[in-house]
Structures are given as structure tokens and as C-alpha cells.
Design a protein around this motif. Structure first.
Motif, mmCIF file in Angstrom:
data_model
loop_
_atom_site.group_PDB
_atom_site.id
_atom_site.type_symbol
_atom_site.label_atom_id
_atom_site.label_comp_id
_atom_site.label_asym_id
_atom_site.label_seq_id
_atom_site.Cartn_x
_atom_site.Cartn_y
_atom_site.Cartn_z
ATOM 1 N N ALA A 1 -2.729 1.589 21.974
ATOM 2 C CA ALA A 1 -2.840 0.183 21.593
ATOM 3 C C ALA A 1 -2.073 -0.663 22.589
ATOM 4 N N ALA A 2 -2.144 -1.968 22.404
ATOM 5 C CA ALA A 2 -1.544 -2.884 23.375
ATOM 6 C C ALA A 2 -0.059 -2.642 23.542
ATOM 7 N N GLY A 3 0.622 -2.281 22.456
ATOM 8 C CA GLY A 3 2.064 -2.113 22.536
ATOM 9 C C GLY A 3 2.510 -0.687 22.748
ATOM 10 N N GLY A 4 1.593 0.208 22.991
ATOM 11 C CA GLY A 4 1.947 1.604 23.201
ATOM 12 C C GLY A 4 1.026 2.511 22.423
ATOM 13 N N LYS A 5 1.608 3.496 21.737
ATOM 14 C CA LYS A 5 0.806 4.450 20.989
ATOM 15 C C LYS A 5 1.394 4.647 19.602
ATOM 16 N N HIS A 6 0.506 4.925 18.661
ATOM 17 C CA HIS A 6 0.973 5.217 17.310
ATOM 18 C C HIS A 6 0.007 6.200 16.679
ATOM 19 N N PRO A 7 0.475 7.040 15.770
ATOM 20 C CA PRO A 7 -0.439 7.960 15.096
ATOM 21 C C PRO A 7 -1.323 7.196 14.126
ATOM 22 N N PRO A 8 -2.453 7.758 13.757
ATOM 23 C CA PRO A 8 -3.280 7.113 12.732
ATOM 24 C C PRO A 8 -2.483 6.934 11.446
ATOM 25 N N HIS A 9 -2.843 5.936 10.684
ATOM 26 C CA HIS A 9 -2.123 5.651 9.447
ATOM 27 C C HIS A 9 -2.443 6.692 8.377
ATOM 28 N N THR A 10 -1.458 6.965 7.549
ATOM 29 C CA THR A 10 -1.645 7.905 6.435
ATOM 30 C C THR A 10 -1.943 7.177 5.135
ATOM 31 N N GLY A 11 -2.198 5.861 5.213
ATOM 32 C CA GLY A 11 -2.399 5.074 3.998
ATOM 33 C C GLY A 11 -3.516 5.592 3.122
ATOM 34 N N ALA A 12 -4.660 5.923 3.716
ATOM 35 C CA ALA A 12 -5.784 6.423 2.923
ATOM 36 C C ALA A 12 -5.410 7.724 2.227
ATOM 37 N N ALA A 13 -4.707 8.598 2.935
ATOM 38 C CA ALA A 13 -4.289 9.868 2.351
ATOM 39 C C ALA A 13 -3.311 9.641 1.205
ATOM 40 N N THR A 14 -2.342 8.757 1.429
ATOM 41 C CA THR A 14 -1.333 8.480 0.407
ATOM 42 C C THR A 14 -1.966 7.910 -0.851
ATOM 43 N N LEU A 15 -2.875 6.950 -0.683
ATOM 44 C CA LEU A 15 -3.520 6.309 -1.830
ATOM 45 C C LEU A 15 -4.413 7.300 -2.579
ATOM 46 N N ALA A 16 -5.115 8.149 -1.840
ATOM 47 C CA ALA A 16 -5.963 9.149 -2.495
ATOM 48 C C ALA A 16 -5.111 10.128 -3.300
ATOM 49 N N ILE A 17 -3.984 10.556 -2.731
ATOM 50 C CA ILE A 17 -3.093 11.492 -3.433
ATOM 51 C C ILE A 17 -2.482 10.826 -4.662
ATOM 52 N N ARG A 18 -2.085 9.568 -4.529
ATOM 53 C CA ARG A 18 -1.504 8.856 -5.680
ATOM 54 C C ARG A 18 -2.538 8.713 -6.789
ATOM 55 N N THR A 19 -3.785 8.420 -6.406
ATOM 56 C CA THR A 19 -4.841 8.284 -7.406
ATOM 57 C C THR A 19 -5.028 9.596 -8.169
ATOM 58 N N GLU A 20 -5.128 10.682 -7.426
ATOM 59 C CA GLU A 20 -5.371 11.968 -8.081
ATOM 60 C C GLU A 20 -4.137 12.435 -8.858
ATOM 61 N N PHE A 21 -2.955 12.016 -8.395
ATOM 62 C CA PHE A 21 -1.726 12.323 -9.130
ATOM 63 C C PHE A 21 -1.808 11.728 -10.539
ATOM 64 N N TYR A 22 -2.164 10.437 -10.633
ATOM 65 C CA TYR A 22 -2.223 9.798 -11.942
ATOM 66 C C TYR A 22 -3.405 10.315 -12.757
ATOM 67 N N ARG A 23 -4.508 10.675 -12.102
ATOM 68 C CA ARG A 23 -5.640 11.239 -12.832
ATOM 69 C C ARG A 23 -5.241 12.578 -13.466
ATOM 70 N N GLU A 24 -4.564 13.402 -12.670
ATOM 71 C CA GLU A 24 -4.131 14.704 -13.160
ATOM 72 C C GLU A 24 -3.044 14.544 -14.232
ATOM 73 N N ARG A 25 -2.181 13.520 -14.061
ATOM 74 C CA ARG A 25 -1.130 13.271 -15.059
ATOM 75 C C ARG A 25 -1.752 12.859 -16.387
ATOM 76 N N LEU A 26 -2.746 11.973 -16.348
ATOM 77 C CA LEU A 26 -3.443 11.590 -17.571
ATOM 78 C C LEU A 26 -4.111 12.800 -18.216
ATOM 79 N N ARG A 27 -4.728 13.642 -17.395
ATOM 80 C CA ARG A 27 -5.405 14.832 -17.908
ATOM 81 C C ARG A 27 -4.405 15.784 -18.568
ATOM 82 N N LYS A 28 -3.259 15.963 -17.903
ATOM 83 C CA LYS A 28 -2.233 16.889 -18.398
ATOM 84 C C LYS A 28 -1.605 16.375 -19.694
#
Length: 719
Positions: free
Chosen positions: A134-161
Motif C-alpha cells: 500500500a501507499a504507506g508500506g505493507k500490511h497483512p490482510p485484515h482478520t475482521g471477517a474471520a473474527t466476526l464469523a468466529i464471534r457469530t458462531e460462538f454466540y450461535r453455539e452458546r445459544l445452542r448449548k
């Protein structure tokens, strides 16, 4: 909440843009889109994805699609519009809660661009980890999608449990927090991440009407915006293929197997949305692993095209001096090996025969690449030699001007994550030139032989099909590889028809390759389904074989093969001479005169579903029945006419030494026609030889040696 009117307006706008542009959008892997809650993670190369993909995914899933957008856009009318169509600012304080809530309920799917911004140059660095330039250097891809997906499934599994353990109070709390009215659909669903790749081809950043208007109407337009309009405007206005590929979904429950995460899922105490959980470090590790997984999937879905191959090969070749034909050979060889690589997605143009890369470049794959490389001074052209500027592939360049200043490097970088492809390209790039030529010729000869054997088996007719040796393509080895010949047989014949001439030229020291024209050497039913383009492809393949054996090539042929030889000399500038024996500008044969009318009759019968009334073949009484078909397909005669009709206006483009040979009493080809061909040929160095024979097949039988000798003398003059 999503404004459906605004959403429909967006869909209409996308359709309008698509209709006005020359973009060709293709979808692959729609069957990979699962039922359940989904985050689509998509690579981000242009602004177009932000408008196109919500429309595409909504059309496929019939579920509203929301997306994250940069906070910079949420001002004024644009911000209000984005909110109406389901876009959420990256700085919205309720962003994460909204995403998790809508994924739990299934009321919306989401699009997230994990690269974080438009990527104009991406690299794999440091132990295979993805990094975004990128213009200011380099950065790894964001983990936001992964984090949000895991949080969603965490609460889904918590409700199920909790719902199975009679923790009614905590279940009710979670239902209220996420505004869930019915728990059953939530706990019966699953969360997925679906990797998606968009590949654009070709990518050309040029001045266009949109960029010109923008510069005139807006003062001090940022360089970034100019570059985007130049690239994306050129793509839309001049035509671009957009390949959209949906990868296999990743089930997020797989990321919750850690014992630490399971303890938090089963916790009896209240957990609010922003509580720092004991398992958070583990979740971060899982999110990072998940990000690497879906980024690999996204990039592995890249649709490989000719620009990728030419760009990667140019960069991988060690020498600064590159022979144009050598580059084309190496890319051809790479293209033939692509189908054997696992999990490689190919642009439709790479699924077809690639011999055009070695002949006339009729689809402009090399010419278009070269024009961009030369315009941007990545390659300097001097005759048939190209000189590479290595600094263009090693020095950093401005991020926002990457697609303008160094499009070749951008092309190569696009497929850098495809490790199998990169290894294959490097192996081919580092091989010596003689090895490349040998591999290309061997591959093509083996393919030609295999194609004939397959056709022979498929169309064989007992008592009618000639022995397989009659139709087998063959190579005559000469004494010197300085000059070779691609020699084509005639209509309804086979390579055996010109074997005597080929052997004679071989004794003179010339290499000769005789291709089998498609539809020949098998049965009339095979010929009936072929076009003159099929015959042209056969000759092109023959030329590619002999041109990879010999330094210079002459095209020659008999009858229809003579027309194909002239056609080759028109199209392929590397052909240094051509001889045409009994070229059929005009046919005397009675069947040829009625062929157009019979073809029209056959079409009418097809439309009337009266196949029995069709007249598909007429009797043929050849001079050489041990070679020629005894039945002549009407469609084949029509194809001969089409070949010569296309060739006639282009004969003036034949500018190499030419020999035209004709029999005075030819019962098939009108000598006036071959004389007309001679007169139309543009070469200043041309010769017309008329033999006093009363037959068509003058390369065989009595007096044929005189014809052979005249052709041999012509060849000697070209040495």
C-alpha cells in the motif's frame, strides 16, 4: 435498516452500467454458496466490486447483502445513500454487533474486502504469509471477517448449548441482546465464510472519455482518482472479461474446537458482547489461521489469463535480451501445461488451442501485451528483439500509479500466490532456447498423431476407410535445419498424396512436415463436419512444428492445400516463401457448381425435420482412389469456396517469393483461376509455371518428377 427501494435502484444502476459497457461477466462455482449465514470475502482491485458484488450475490441468494465501506465515504448525500443500501461505516461503533446480529438471524449476508483497500500490487513474503503493498508500506490482510464469523458462531453455539442445559435466563438475555424472536432458526443454522475472486482481463490503464471529463470538470483531481478512472474507464469502455469465482465455503464451527473456547461457550455466568473472554487469545490465533486460509482460497481462485503468463514469463526470464518468438514459445509451452496443474482456474481463451501464439497471433494476445509493455517502457523493441528493464520489476513504485506505470508487474503479481504456476513458469523461463523449441515440436507432433488416431477410430468405416498409414501426418528429416517446408495435401485426400514431393525435397536437404487436414484420412462423414478454419488450424499446427525445427519456413501445398499455403503466407509474417500447386480459385467439378444450392436445400430440410430428404454426399471418381474419398460431402465443397473467397482479397498481402504451378488440362481446377491467383499476389518476386498435363493430381504419376524439380529449384533459390 436496509432500504429495498434504494437497493433495487442500485441493481438497476449496475445493470445499466453493464449494458452500456462492453464488460463480459461470467460466474463460476455458484453451487458452492451454502445455505445459512455467510460472509463473502472478496479481493479488491477496482471500485466496481463495491457496486457489482452486492447485486450479483443478492441475485444468486435472494437474501439482502450488506457490506463494510470506508468511513471516508459516509458524508453528505453519498453517505446517506450508502446507509440506505446496507453499507456500514468501518468506524460505526455498533458495526460488529450489527454484523453478528444479522448473521445470527440470517436476515442479511455480508461482504468484506479483507485486503483493506484496493490492491494494485500484492505479494507473498516471509514464509508464505500474505502481505498487501500500500501507499504507506505493507500490511497483512485484515482478520475482521474471520473474527466476526468466529464471534457469530460462538454466540450461535452458546445459544445452542445453553438452551439444552435449561439456562433460560442467559438464553433470554442473548435473545434480547441480538433482537432474536425465534431461537430455532438460529441454532439450526451455521456460519460460513465464502471466498470469492474477481479477475479482470485485460487490464489497460489508458486515457479515455471518463478520465478526460474528470480532469476537465474537477480541479486538482488526486492522482489516485485519475489512475482509477483511467484503469476502470478503459476496462468498461473498451471491453473486459470479469470472471467471478465462488470458492468452497469454510464452516466456522471448525474454528471453535479449542478447549478454551468451549469453556467460554459453556460458561454459566453472563457474557456481554464486549467482555474480554479468557479464550480471546485463542480466538485471535484461530482468526489469523482462518484469514490465511480464506486469503489462500481467494488468490487460488484467480482466473489465469494470457497477460498473467506473458507478465510472469517476462519477469522470470534471466536475460535482459528476449527474442520475441522465444517468449511466445515459452508462453505456449506454459499454456499447454496449465491444465495439468491442480486447482488452476483458466480464462476461457486458455482452454482453446494455443497454436495461434506460435503463428499469426490472430487473437492479439501477444500483440496487446507487447503494446502495453512497450508503451510503459518495461520492454524496448528493436526489430524482433525485446530488451527488458529489470529495474521495473525490482524497484518500488507509487502504489496509486502501479497500474499505469508498471502494469506488467501488476499482471505478474496477480498470480504470484499460485505456487504451482510459479514453479512451472520459472522452470520454462530458465530452460535454454533449443530445449524449448524441441519440446514444442515434440508436443505438437505427438498431439497431431493422437488427434488423427482418435478421429480414425471414431469415423472408421469397414471397406471404405483407407489404411491408417495413408492419413498419418509425417516428418521428413533433411540435412540442414536452415530451411524447412510445411506441405499441405488437397481436399478429400491425405498426407500420402504429397509424400513423393516431400521425399524429393528431403533428398535435396530440406526438412518437410506434412500435416493431416482435419476431416481427411478417415471417412467422408468426418470431412462433412469440418470447416476451412479447421483445415487452417491443421496447417498452423504444421507450421508451428517445422518452425520450431528449422530457422526459416516455406509454405507449400497442392489444390486446397495450395490455398491454405497462400493463406498461411498472408497471415504469418515469418513465412519466407510459398509455392502453390493447382490452387482452386475456380472449380470445374460439376458438384461444386451446385453445392451452394444443395447446401441451402439441406438447411431447409433440417428446419423441416426431414433429414431423409437431404443430399449430403455426391459420388467422387478420384484419380488416386487409394488415397481420396469416393464420396464428396457437399458441405466440404462449400468450405473450399469459403476459404478461397476469404483468401482472394488478401492475396495482395503475399509479399514473399512465390511459385504458382498449374496443369493446362486440369479437369478440377480452372487454369484461369490459378492465373488470377498469380496476378493478384502482391510479391514482386513471383513465377507462374504451366505444365501440359490433362489431370489434376500432377504431384503423382507420369511427369510428376518435372513438377517436383521446378519446386526444388524454387526452394534452392530461397536457401
Amino acid at each position: 435498516m436496509l432500504n429495498r427501494v434504494a437497493y433495487r435502484m442500485t441493481s438497476l444502476a449496475v445493470k445499466a452500467i453493464t449494458n452500456l459497457s462492453k464488460a463480459n461477466i461470467s460466474y463460476y462455482g455458484e453451487e458452492n454458496i451454502p445455505e445459512g449465514s455467510k460472509i463473502f470475502v472478496i479481493n479488491h482491485f477496482t471500485r466496481l466490486e463495491t457496486f457489482l458484488m452486492p447485486h450479483v450475490i443478492f441475485r444468486l441468494t435472494k437474501i439482502p447483502v450488506w457490506s463494510l465501506a470506508s468511513y471516508e465515504f459516509f458524508t453528505g448525500a453519498l453517505g446517506a445513500y450508502l446507509e440506505k443500501v446496507g453499507a456500514v461505516s468501518t468506524k460505526n461503533p455498533n458495526r460488529d454487533r450489527l454484523i453478528v446480529k444479522t448473521l445470527l438471524t440470517g436476515e442479511a449476508n455480508w461482504i468484506i474486502f479483507p485486503e483493506g483497500s484496493m490492491v494494485k500490487n500484492k505479494k507473498i513474503i516471509e514464509k508464505g504469509r500474505f502481505m498487501i503493498s500500500a501507499a504507506g508500506g505493507k500490511h497483512p490482510p485484515h482478520t475482521g471477517a474471520a473474527t466476526l464469523a468466529i464471534r457469530t458462531e460462538f454466540y450461535r453455539e452458546r445459544l445452542r448449548k445453553l438452551s439444552t442445559e435449561n439456562s433460560a435466563e442467559e438464553v433470554q438475555y442473548l435473545l434480547e441482546q441480538f433482537q432474536i424472536e425465534d431461537i430455532e432458526p438460529v441454532i439450526n443454522a451455521k456460519t460460513y465464510i465464502v471466498p470469492v475472486n474477481l479477475t479482470y482481463y485485460p487490464i489497460r490503464a489508458r486515457e479515455n472519455i471518463l478520465s478526460s471529463l474528470a480532469v476537465r470538470l474537477v480541479d486538482d483531481l488526486p492522482e489516485r482518482i485519475i489512475e482509477e478512472i483511467m484503469t476502470e474507464g478503459s476496462m468498461l469502455l473498451s471491453g473486459v472479461d470479469i470472471d467471478i469465482r465462488f470458492g468452497k465455503p469454510i464452516e466456522i464451527s471448525e474454528c471453535l474446537q479449542s478447549s478454551a473456547i468451549h469453556l467460554d461457550i459453556s460458561a454459566k455466568h453472563r457474557i456481554t458482547f464486549d467482555d474480554p473472554l479468557p479464550s480471546r487469545p485463542r480466538m485471535r490465533i484461530e482468526a489469523l489461521k482462518l484469514m490465511q486460509r480464506y486469503m489462500a482460497a481467494i488468490y487460488n481462485l484467480t482466473t489465469v489469463n494470457h497477460d498473467h503468463l506473458f507478465g510472469s514469463m517476462t519477469r522470470a526470464m534471466r536475460s535482459k535480451k528476449i527474442d520475441e518468438q522465444d517468449l511466445r514459445r515459452r508462453v505456449f509451452l506454459a499454456a499447454t501445461r496449465l491444465p495439468h496443474l491442480s486447482d488452476i482456474c483458466l480464462h476461457h481463451s486458455l482452454e482453446a488451442d494455443q497454436v495461434h501464439l506460435l503463428t499469426d497471433d490472430r487473437y492479439r494476445k501477444f500483440e496487446d501485451f507487447l503494446s502495453v509493455a512497450v508503451d510503459t517502457k518495461i520492454l524496448i523493441q528493436r526489430g524482433k528483439l525485446l530488451y527488458k528493464d529489470p529495474s521495473k520489476f525490482s524497484s518500488p513504485y507509487d502504489f496509486h500509479r502501479a497500474r499505469i506505470d508498471n502494469p506488467i508487474d501488476v499482471m505478474a503479481n496477480d498470480v504470484e500466490p499460485l505456487t504451482h504456476l510459479q514453479r512451472m513458469v520459472k522452470r520454462i523461463a530458465h530452460q535454454p532456447g533449443f530445449w524449448i523449441r524441441r519440446e514444442v515440436s515434440r508436443y505438437l507432433m505427438d498431439r497431431a498423431t493422437e488427434e488423427f488416431k482418435n478421429d480414425y477410430e471414431a469415423f472408421f468405416i469397414q471397406g471404405e476407410t483407407k489404411p491408417i498409414s495413408v492419413g498419418m501426418p509425417f516428418l521428413i528429416k533433411g540435412k540442414s535445419k536452415e530451411l524447412g517446408v510445411v506441405l499441405s495435401h488437397g481436399y478429400m485426400a491425405a498426407p500420402l498424396e504429397v509424400r513423393e514431393l516431400a521425399q524429393y525435397l528431403g533428398r535435396l536437404g530440406f526438412w518437410v512436415y506434412v500435416p493431416r487436414l482435419k476431416g481427411h484420412g478417415t471417412a467422408p462423414e468426418d470431412l462433412a463436419i469440418r470447416s476451412y478454419q479447421d483445415w487452417r488450424d491443421s496447417v498452423d499446427q504444421g507450421y508451428a512444428i517445422i518452425s520450431n525445427i528449422c530457422k526459416r519456413v516455406v509454405a507449400g501445398g497442392f489444390s486446397t492445400g495450395a490455398g491454405l499455403a497462400l493463406d498461411l503466407a498472408v497471415r504469418v509474417r515469418e513465412v519466407i516463401g510459398v509455392f502453390a500447386v493447382s490452387a482452386p480459385m475456380r472449380l470445374k467439378d460439376l458438384s461444386s457448381r451446385f453445392a451452394p444450392a444443395v447446401e441451402m436445400w439441406n438447411r431447409l430440410m433440417d428446419r423441416a425435420h426431414q433429414a431423409a430428404a437431404k443430399k449430403e454426399f455426391v459420388e467422387n471418381k478420384p484419380e488416386n482412389p487409394h488415397i481420396n474419398y469416393l464420396r464428396n460431402p457437399i458441405s466440404g465443397v462449400v468450405e473450399v469456396d469459403r476459404l478461397m473467397d476469404e483468401l482472394e482479397p488478401r492475396l495482395s498481402d503475399v509479399n514473399v517469393p512465390t511459385l504458382v504451378v498449374q496443369s493446362r488440362g486440369d479437369p478440377v481446377v480452372d487454369p484461369k483461376g490459378s492465373r488470377k491467383i498469380f496476378d493478384l499476389i502482391g510479391s514482386e518476386e513471383k513465377e507462374y509455371t504451366l505444365f501440359n498435363f490433362d489431370r489434376h493430381g500432377i504431384l503423382l504419376g507420369e511427369g510428376a518428377s518435372r513438377v517436383h524439380k521446378s519446386i526444388g529449384e524454387f526452394m534452392k533459390r530461397l536457401q
